[in-house]
Design a protein around this motif. Sequence first.
Motif, PDB file in Angstrom:
ATOM      1  N   MET A  69      17.875 -19.715  10.693  1.00 28.38           N
ATOM      2  CA  MET A  69      16.531 -20.199  10.980  1.00 28.38           C
ATOM      3  C   MET A  69      16.597 -21.626  11.506  1.00 28.38           C
ATOM      4  O   MET A  69      17.655 -22.233  11.570  1.00 28.38           O
ATOM      5  N   GLY A  70      15.423 -22.162  11.869  1.00 27.35           N
ATOM      6  CA  GLY A  70      15.327 -23.544  12.317  1.00 27.35           C
ATOM      7  C   GLY A  70      15.322 -23.674  13.821  1.00 27.35           C
ATOM      8  O   GLY A  70      15.608 -22.727  14.565  1.00 27.35           O
ATOM      9  N   ASN A  71      14.976 -24.879  14.290  1.00 26.96           N
ATOM     10  CA  ASN A  71      15.012 -25.166  15.726  1.00 26.96           C
ATOM     11  C   ASN A  71      15.293 -26.643  15.949  1.00 26.96           C
ATOM     12  O   ASN A  71      15.181 -27.465  15.025  1.00 26.96           O
ATOM     13  N   ALA A  72      15.639 -26.991  17.161  1.00 29.91           N
ATOM     14  CA  ALA A  72      16.061 -28.349  17.491  1.00 29.91           C
ATOM     15  C   ALA A  72      14.917 -29.344  17.507  1.00 29.91           C
ATOM     16  O   ALA A  72      15.142 -30.549  17.400  1.00 29.91           O
TER      17      ALA A  72
ATOM     18  N   GLU B 116      17.837  -7.406   3.634  1.00 25.15           N
ATOM     19  CA  GLU B 116      16.695  -6.524   3.854  1.00 25.15           C
ATOM     20  C   GLU B 116      15.472  -7.289   4.382  1.00 25.15           C
ATOM     21  O   GLU B 116      14.700  -6.750   5.184  1.00 25.15           O
ATOM     22  N   ASN B 117      15.272  -8.532   3.948  1.00 22.93           N
ATOM     23  CA  ASN B 117      14.089  -9.266   4.414  1.00 22.93           C
ATOM     24  C   ASN B 117      14.413 -10.318   5.471  1.00 22.93           C
ATOM     25  O   ASN B 117      13.527 -11.074   5.882  1.00 22.93           O
ATOM     26  N   LEU B 118      15.665 -10.375   5.908  1.00 22.76           N
ATOM     27  CA  LEU B 118      16.077 -11.424   6.835  1.00 22.76           C
ATOM     28  C   LEU B 118      15.268 -11.421   8.124  1.00 22.76           C
ATOM     29  O   LEU B 118      14.788 -12.472   8.575  1.00 22.76           O
ATOM     30  N   ALA B 119      15.092 -10.270   8.745  1.00 17.82           N
ATOM     31  CA  ALA B 119      14.365 -10.212  10.016  1.00 17.82           C
ATOM     32  C   ALA B 119      12.936 -10.708   9.845  1.00 17.82           C
ATOM     33  O   ALA B 119      12.415 -11.468  10.680  1.00 17.82           O
ATOM     34  N   ALA B 120      12.291 -10.313   8.751  1.00 17.06           N
ATOM     35  CA  ALA B 120      10.923 -10.754   8.504  1.00 17.06           C
ATOM     36  C   ALA B 120      10.864 -12.251   8.243  1.00 17.06           C
ATOM     37  O   ALA B 120       9.936 -12.936   8.706  1.00 17.06           O
ATOM     38  N   ARG B 121      11.850 -12.783   7.524  1.00 19.65           N
ATOM     39  CA  ARG B 121      11.872 -14.222   7.255  1.00 19.65           C
ATOM     40  C   ARG B 121      12.125 -15.013   8.528  1.00 19.65           C
ATOM     41  O   ARG B 121      11.559 -16.093   8.731  1.00 19.65           O
ATOM     42  N   GLN B 122      12.975 -14.479   9.402  1.00 14.69           N
ATOM     43  CA  GLN B 122      13.216 -15.166  10.673  1.00 14.69           C
ATOM     44  C   GLN B 122      11.955 -15.187  11.527  1.00 14.69           C
ATOM     45  O   GLN B 122      11.634 -16.200  12.154  1.00 14.69           O
ATOM     46  N   GLU B 123      11.245 -14.071  11.551  1.00 14.42           N
ATOM     47  CA  GLU B 123      10.006 -14.008  12.334  1.00 14.42           C
ATOM     48  C   GLU B 123       8.975 -14.984  11.771  1.00 14.42           C
ATOM     49  O   GLU B 123       8.297 -15.692  12.525  1.00 14.42           O
ATOM     50  N   ARG B 124       8.878 -15.038  10.452  1.00 14.68           N
ATOM     51  CA  ARG B 124       7.928 -15.955   9.835  1.00 14.68           C
ATOM     52  C   ARG B 124       8.305 -17.407  10.127  1.00 14.68           C
ATOM     53  O   ARG B 124       7.452 -18.240  10.413  1.00 14.68           O
ATOM     54  N   ASP B 125       9.596 -17.714  10.060  1.00 15.55           N
ATOM     55  CA  ASP B 125      10.049 -19.072  10.346  1.00 15.55           C
ATOM     56  C   ASP B 125       9.754 -19.465  11.790  1.00 15.55           C
ATOM     57  O   ASP B 125       9.324 -20.585  12.067  1.00 15.55           O
ATOM     58  N   ALA B 126      10.000 -18.529  12.713  1.00 13.70           N
ATOM     59  CA  ALA B 126       9.785 -18.830  14.132  1.00 13.70           C
ATOM     60  C   ALA B 126       8.327 -19.126  14.443  1.00 13.70           C
ATOM     61  O   ALA B 126       8.023 -19.914  15.352  1.00 13.70           O
ATOM     62  N   THR B 127       7.418 -18.512  13.701  1.00 18.65           N
ATOM     63  CA  THR B 127       5.996 -18.716  13.974  1.00 18.65           C
ATOM     64  C   THR B 127       5.389 -19.851  13.157  1.00 18.65           C
ATOM     65  O   THR B 127       4.384 -20.436  13.566  1.00 18.65           O
ATOM     66  N   SER B 128       5.990 -20.185  12.009  1.00 16.78           N
ATOM     67  CA  SER B 128       5.374 -21.180  11.131  1.00 16.78           C
ATOM     68  C   SER B 128       6.052 -22.548  11.171  1.00 16.78           C
ATOM     69  O   SER B 128       5.407 -23.564  10.876  1.00 16.78           O
TER      70      SER B 128
END
Length: 345
Positions: free
Chosen positions: A112-115, A41-53
Motif C-alpha cells: 500500500m501507500g503512494n509517493a 484473503e482481505n488484501l485486495a479489498a484493503r489495497q482498494e480501500r487504501d488507494a481511494t482513502s
Amino acid sequence: MALIGPGNQSPTGLPAPPFDPELAVALAALDEESREPITPENLAARQERDATSRPRPTAEDLCADGRFEVTEFQVPGAPGAPAVTLVGARPSALAGRPLPLLYYLHGGGMVMGNAWSVLPRILREWALPLELAVVSVEYRLAPRARYPEPLEDCYAGLVWAAGHAGELGIDPDRIVIGGKSAGGGLAAALALLTRDRGGPVPLGQLLLCPMLDDRGATFSSHQMTGSGVWDLTSSTTGWQALLGDRRGAADLPPYAAPARATDLSGLPPAFIEVGSAEIYRDEDVAYANAIWQAGGQAELHVWPGACHGFDGLAPAAALTRAARETRTHWLQRLLTGPADSAPRR
C-alpha cells in the motif's frame, strides 16, 4: 487487534511492554476496521480501500502557496521494466542553490501507500528548516510486482537522480536515502544494493521502524502479535505478497530482506528508530548491532511504549515530538558534517 496495557500479556501469552499512555488513547479511539490485520484473503479489498482513502495531494497542493517547487518525473526503470515516477520538491526561496537531497521511500507493508501522501509532512518538517530537496519514489507494489521489482524501481530512481543533479538542483555528494516501515526496509536494501553495484554513494540512511526480516521469528514479532495496528499477521501478508514462495527460503538474498545480510561493512551512517511495543523492535535493534559489529556507524533509538507508526497515529503526542526532534537533529548533523564523512570506494 487488542490493546495491551501495563502487566498485560499478548494473545500469545508472552508478557508485553505497555503502550505509552497517549498512544494507548489514540489506539483505543480507532475503529475495528483500522485494527483488522491484513490477510491474503482481505488484501485486495484493503489495497482498494487504501488507494481511494489515502491522501494523494496534487503538485499544486504540494506547492503550498508557492513555498515549494514541485515536479513529477518519469525516469527509465530497470531494463525491460516500466518507467518510474519520482515526485521532486524543494523550497522555492532556495532556487539556484544545489541542495542536499532526501531520497524517500514510503511505507505501506510493500502492498500500500503512494509517493505523494508522505510529502506534506516531510516538506514541512525537514525540507524547509534543513534547506533540502526531496524526491519521493512511486515504486511498484506487491503482489502485482514482486521482488526485485520494487527495489529495482528505487535503484533506477536513485541512479537517475544522482546523474541529473544539475536538473534537480541537488548536490550529488549529499544524498540521504530514507523511508518508513516497508520504505525503511527498501532504503536499507538500497544502501546494500548501491554499495555492491558501485552506484551512487549515499551520505546516510534514515530507517524509521524498518521492515527488515521476512522470517517473522524474532521474540518481539510474536510478543506483540494481536496488538497495535500492525502485527505479525499483517507483516507476513506483506512479505508473502512481495516474495511469494521465496519467503523464508534459506538462500534469500539480503536485498530482498536486509536482516539476511552477512556483510554490513562500507555502508553509510544509519539512523534507526523503532518502538519498544512493536513487532519490528528486535530485528531493528539487531540490524543496528550488526552495523556496529561490522565497524559501521549507527544511531539507534527505541522509543518506550511506541507502537508501529506511532507518529502518524498520534502526531501531537510528547513521544512523537521527541522522535521528530531527534530525527531532525540527526539529519542536521549529517548534512552539516564533513563532506568526506560518507563511505567511499
